[in-house]
Write a protein that holds these residues in place. Sequence first.
Motif, mmCIF file in Angstrom:
data_model
loop_
_atom_site.group_PDB
_atom_site.id
_atom_site.type_symbol
_atom_site.label_atom_id
_atom_site.label_comp_id
_atom_site.label_asym_id
_atom_site.label_seq_id
_atom_site.Cartn_x
_atom_site.Cartn_y
_atom_site.Cartn_z
ATOM 1 N N MET A 177 37.438 28.026 53.904
ATOM 2 C CA MET A 177 36.396 28.108 52.884
ATOM 3 C C MET A 177 36.756 27.208 51.702
ATOM 4 O O MET A 177 35.941 26.448 51.200
ATOM 5 C CB MET A 177 36.265 29.578 52.460
ATOM 6 C CG MET A 177 35.197 29.890 51.429
ATOM 7 S SD MET A 177 35.696 29.554 49.742
ATOM 8 C CE MET A 177 36.909 30.846 49.459
ATOM 9 N N TYR A 178 38.021 27.282 51.283
ATOM 10 C CA TYR A 178 38.441 26.455 50.144
ATOM 11 C C TYR A 178 38.620 24.994 50.552
ATOM 12 O O TYR A 178 38.104 24.089 49.905
ATOM 13 C CB TYR A 178 39.780 26.960 49.585
ATOM 14 C CG TYR A 178 39.669 28.195 48.698
ATOM 15 C CD1 TYR A 178 38.988 28.126 47.473
ATOM 16 C CD2 TYR A 178 40.265 29.393 49.045
ATOM 17 C CE1 TYR A 178 38.912 29.241 46.640
ATOM 18 C CE2 TYR A 178 40.193 30.504 48.213
ATOM 19 C CZ TYR A 178 39.514 30.423 47.011
ATOM 20 O OH TYR A 178 39.433 31.514 46.185
ATOM 21 N N LEU A 179 39.407 24.799 51.625
ATOM 22 C CA LEU A 179 39.861 23.433 51.911
ATOM 23 C C LEU A 179 38.761 22.542 52.485
ATOM 24 O O LEU A 179 38.814 21.323 52.377
ATOM 25 C CB LEU A 179 41.072 23.470 52.858
ATOM 26 C CG LEU A 179 42.320 24.126 52.244
ATOM 27 C CD1 LEU A 179 43.400 24.325 53.305
ATOM 28 C CD2 LEU A 179 42.876 23.288 51.095
ATOM 29 N N GLY A 214 46.394 30.393 46.999
ATOM 30 C CA GLY A 214 46.703 31.764 46.592
ATOM 31 C C GLY A 214 45.729 32.332 45.585
ATOM 32 O O GLY A 214 44.830 31.648 45.106
ATOM 33 N N ASP A 215 45.948 33.591 45.282
ATOM 34 C CA ASP A 215 45.001 34.324 44.448
ATOM 35 C C ASP A 215 45.644 34.811 43.147
ATOM 36 O O ASP A 215 46.837 34.644 42.928
ATOM 37 C CB ASP A 215 44.445 35.508 45.251
ATOM 38 C CG ASP A 215 43.704 35.021 46.484
ATOM 39 O OD1 ASP A 215 42.750 34.248 46.323
ATOM 40 O OD2 ASP A 215 44.115 35.374 47.610
ATOM 41 N N GLY A 216 44.789 35.473 42.359
ATOM 42 C CA GLY A 216 45.193 35.905 41.031
ATOM 43 C C GLY A 216 46.466 36.754 40.989
ATOM 44 O O GLY A 216 47.245 36.649 40.042
ATOM 45 N N SER A 237 28.948 36.206 39.536
ATOM 46 C CA SER A 237 30.279 36.105 40.131
ATOM 47 C C SER A 237 31.258 36.641 39.104
ATOM 48 O O SER A 237 31.374 36.091 38.005
ATOM 49 C CB SER A 237 30.566 34.644 40.452
ATOM 50 O OG SER A 237 31.922 34.474 40.766
ATOM 51 N N THR A 238 31.935 37.734 39.432
ATOM 52 C CA THR A 238 32.730 38.411 38.399
ATOM 53 C C THR A 238 34.176 38.629 38.830
ATOM 54 O O THR A 238 34.477 38.741 40.022
ATOM 55 C CB THR A 238 32.111 39.788 38.032
ATOM 56 O OG1 THR A 238 32.435 40.731 39.063
ATOM 57 C CG2 THR A 238 30.609 39.725 37.868
ATOM 58 N N SER A 239 35.043 38.669 37.836
ATOM 59 C CA SER A 239 36.451 38.949 38.111
ATOM 60 C C SER A 239 37.095 39.504 36.842
ATOM 61 O O SER A 239 36.721 39.114 35.738
ATOM 62 C CB SER A 239 37.161 37.667 38.532
ATOM 63 O OG SER A 239 38.490 37.936 38.889
ATOM 64 N N THR A 240 38.047 40.386 37.014
ATOM 65 C CA THR A 240 38.699 40.990 35.852
ATOM 66 C C THR A 240 40.199 41.044 36.056
ATOM 67 O O THR A 240 40.679 40.914 37.189
ATOM 68 C CB THR A 240 38.162 42.417 35.604
ATOM 69 O OG1 THR A 240 38.698 42.904 34.376
ATOM 70 C CG2 THR A 240 38.530 43.373 36.729
ATOM 71 N N LEU A 241 40.915 41.193 34.993
ATOM 72 C CA LEU A 241 42.343 41.446 35.117
ATOM 73 C C LEU A 241 42.812 42.167 33.872
ATOM 74 O O LEU A 241 42.132 42.159 32.845
ATOM 75 C CB LEU A 241 43.127 40.146 35.327
ATOM 76 C CG LEU A 241 43.001 39.052 34.294
ATOM 77 C CD1 LEU A 241 43.949 39.266 33.142
ATOM 78 C CD2 LEU A 241 43.323 37.722 34.959
ATOM 79 N N ALA A 242 43.969 42.791 33.987
ATOM 80 C CA ALA A 242 44.521 43.503 32.846
ATOM 81 C C ALA A 242 46.003 43.203 32.772
ATOM 82 O O ALA A 242 46.743 43.508 33.707
ATOM 83 C CB ALA A 242 44.309 45.002 33.022
ATOM 84 N N GLY A 263 35.885 42.706 26.575
ATOM 85 C CA GLY A 263 35.618 41.279 26.418
ATOM 86 C C GLY A 263 34.932 40.676 27.631
ATOM 87 O O GLY A 263 35.154 41.118 28.771
ATOM 88 N N PHE A 264 34.065 39.710 27.373
ATOM 89 C CA PHE A 264 33.435 38.931 28.438
ATOM 90 C C PHE A 264 33.623 37.457 28.109
ATOM 91 O O PHE A 264 33.491 37.068 26.942
ATOM 92 C CB PHE A 264 31.923 39.209 28.494
ATOM 93 C CG PHE A 264 31.570 40.578 28.998
ATOM 94 C CD1 PHE A 264 31.408 40.805 30.360
ATOM 95 C CD2 PHE A 264 31.394 41.627 28.121
ATOM 96 C CE1 PHE A 264 31.074 42.075 30.833
ATOM 97 C CE2 PHE A 264 31.061 42.890 28.582
ATOM 98 C CZ PHE A 264 30.901 43.118 29.942
ATOM 99 N N ASN A 265 33.903 36.671 29.132
ATOM 100 C CA ASN A 265 33.979 35.226 28.933
ATOM 101 C C ASN A 265 33.142 34.594 30.044
ATOM 102 O O ASN A 265 33.475 34.725 31.219
ATOM 103 C CB ASN A 265 35.447 34.789 29.008
ATOM 104 C CG ASN A 265 35.641 33.420 28.412
ATOM 105 O OD1 ASN A 265 34.816 32.979 27.594
ATOM 106 N ND2 ASN A 265 36.692 32.727 28.804
#
Length: 652
Positions: free
Chosen positions: A114-116, A370-372, A581-586, A615-617
Motif C-alpha cells: 500500500m505504501y511502497l 513502520g508506525d507511530g 482521517s484521524t489519529s491520536t497519541l498521548a 487539542g486538534f491539529n
Amino acid sequence: VATRKEKFLSTAGNQRICLYSTTTSDPDFLHESIVPTDHFQKSLPRLPIPKLEDTCERYLRSQEVINSAEEFSQTKAAVQDFLSKDGPDLHKELVATDKQNKHTSYVSGPWFDMYLADRRPVVLNHNPFMVFTDDPQPGYMTQLIRATNMVVSSMRFMKTLRANILEPEVYHLDPKTSDTLKFRKFVRLLPKSVSFYGAYWYKAFPLDMSQYGNLFNSTRIPRKGRDEIFRNAEARHLLVLRNGHFYTFDVIDEHGDVVSPEKIMANLDHILKDNRPPSDYPLAVLTAEDRNRWADIREHLIKAGNSSALSAIDSAVFSLVLDNDMPDNPDDLSRSFLHGNGTNRWLDKCFELILNKKGQACVNFEHSWGDGVAVLRYMNEVYKDSSKNKYVHPDTVPANVDPNDVVHLEFKLDSNLKDAIREAESSFNSRVKSLDVAHLQYNTFTKKFVKEQKFSPDSVMQLVIQMAYYRQYGKFVGTYESCSTAAFKHGRTETVRAATMATKKVCEMILCNKTDASIDEIRAAIKECSSVHSQLTKEAALGQGFDRHLLALRNLSQEIGRTPAIFQDQAYAKINHNILSTSTLASPAVVIGGFGPVVKDGYGIGYAIEDDRIGFNITSYPPDTNVSGLIDCLAHSLDDLFEIFQGRQPKK
Ligand code: BUJ
C-alpha cells in the motif's frame, strides 16, 4: 589517555542502576534491560484473520451510517452475494497462505505494498510529524545544544537497541502488577518460545518490535512501480541538511562507541557556521516528487556520477535537519515540520530529526517501514534522556574540529537534473500552497472531567468529530481512526470505523431541530456511543476489524482476475474515501503533531485529550474543504457536550 568509556567506568560506579536494569556498565547505553529486547518476539501471537461472517457483519454495520436506505440495501445484497459466492473461497485461500507464512502476518505484505506502490509524493500524503515537548531548561533550547544532546541520546538509543538491552515494549493492562521488577524477573526466566504467555498471565501484552530494525540506517528508494526499503546497519555516519546542503560525519567511531558529545557539537557548530549561500539546486526537493518521476531522476543522478553521495545519504543513521525557520504560532510550526520549504528535507529517510532556530524539535518520518508506536518509543526515550542527562551545556566548549571530519556532499548536476530540480520545486510549492492548516486548543474541560462523567475520553473525541462534521455538512462520511495491532507478530494498524449508528443518533438528537430529547436521553445516547466505540477499538486492537481483512481478500481477488460485487459496489469506494482521517497519541514527550488529508475533500485530524487540554491539529485542501469552519464546529460541539455533561440543554 583514558577513553570516554574508561573514564565513565572509573567515576560512574553504580549511578545508573534503575529498578528494572542491571548496572549500566557502558556510557553508550540508555539502560540495560534485564529482559532482552527480543525476548517476546518469537512467541508473539499471530494476527488473527477474522471469520468471514464477522467481517461482513462489521462492514455492514459501518456502511449503514454513511449510506441512504436505498444504497444500503444494495450493499447488503452485494455482501450477501459475496458470502454465497466468491467470499468463502477467497477467505480459505487467505487462511491457507497465512498458515504457510507463520513468520509474519497476513497484513504485512499488503500494507508494505500500500505504501511502497503508491506513486504519489510522500510529503503531505504519508509522512507525519510529531513535535517534541520543549526542553524544561530554556538554556538548553538553542539549536546547537539541543541538536547535540538529541543526537547523542539517539545514538545511545540505537546502541541499546542493537545490544538487545532496550526494555521490550509492553502494554500493561494492570501496570501496578506487571510494570514491576517481580514481573521482569519472572518473564526473563521463561524460554523465548513461551515468554509471551507468561506476560499474558500478568495481563501484560508485549508488542511487536520487528519494525525497530528499520528505525536507523534505512531509507526508501524510489523505483518504477514500487519503491523499496534499503538498510545498511554498518554505516556510522549522520546525515545533516542545512540550507539545502548535505553534510555527513561519524557519530559512531571505529570501535563502535558513540563519538564524544563535544566532538559532535563541534561538527554541528562547524556546519551551522558554514557560510556558503543556500544551495542553488537543492536536490532534496526531488524526494517530494511523484515516485515514478523521482525513480527516473535518481537513475539519471547515478549515471551522472552521484552514486557514492547517494549511498552516503541512504545509509546514514538518520537525517538531522537544521532549519532556519522561527515559527511563532502552532500553524506555522505545523507547516514547517510537515513540509517546510522543500529544499531542506530528505523525506525518504527512515526519519528526520528537525530542529529549527528556536531549538524546537520534531520527528518527520517515512511511513512505509513502520508506525507511530515505534517512532513514539524512540521519541519518548530521546526526550527523557536528552532532557535529564545533558551531554553538552551552554558553557560547553566544542572540541577542535578536524576539517576532514565533516564531509560536504558534492553532486554533479547536468542541465536535465537542474531542470528536474526546478520542476520539483515548483510542483512542491504549488502543492503545499494548496494546503490549509489550523488548530484548536480547548480548555473548558479536559480528560479528567470526561473520566469523572464515566465516558471514554477517546470515544468522546470521536463523537465530537462526528458532531462537528455533521454540523458543518449535515451528513456522515467515511471516517478512519488509526489503531495499532502491534500486539501481534508483524502487526501494523487496523481501522476503527468511528462513525456509527450510535454517533449518528447523538448528532441528530443535538443538532436536528426535529428531535426534542431530554438531557437524560442524550446522556444515555452518548453513553451508548462510548460503549460502541470502545468495543470497536478493542476489536480493532485484537485484529477484529474488517478493513484489513477485506483489503487482503480484494488483493487476492485481483490476483485471480475477479472483482466480486462487494468491491464494485459504490459503498466500498465510499467507505474507503476517508474524508475524516484521524489519529491520536498521548505522551509527555510530544506537544503537537499532524499529517495531511488522505483525500482531496477530506481532513487530516491529529487530536489529543490530556489532563490539561484538548487539542486538534487539522489539515485540508480548500476550496473543497474549510478547515477554520471545521475548527469552529469542533469548538461548538465541545461546548454542547460540556453543557450536556453539566446537565443543561446545549444552546441552540
Ligand atoms: O493508520 C495507519 O496505518 C497509519 C496512520 C495513517 N494516518 C495518519 C493517515 C491516519 N498514521 C498515524 O496514525 C501516525 C500519525 C502520527 C501523528 C499523530 C499526530 C497526533 C497529534 C496529536 C496532537 C494534537 C494536539 C494539538 C494541540 C493544538
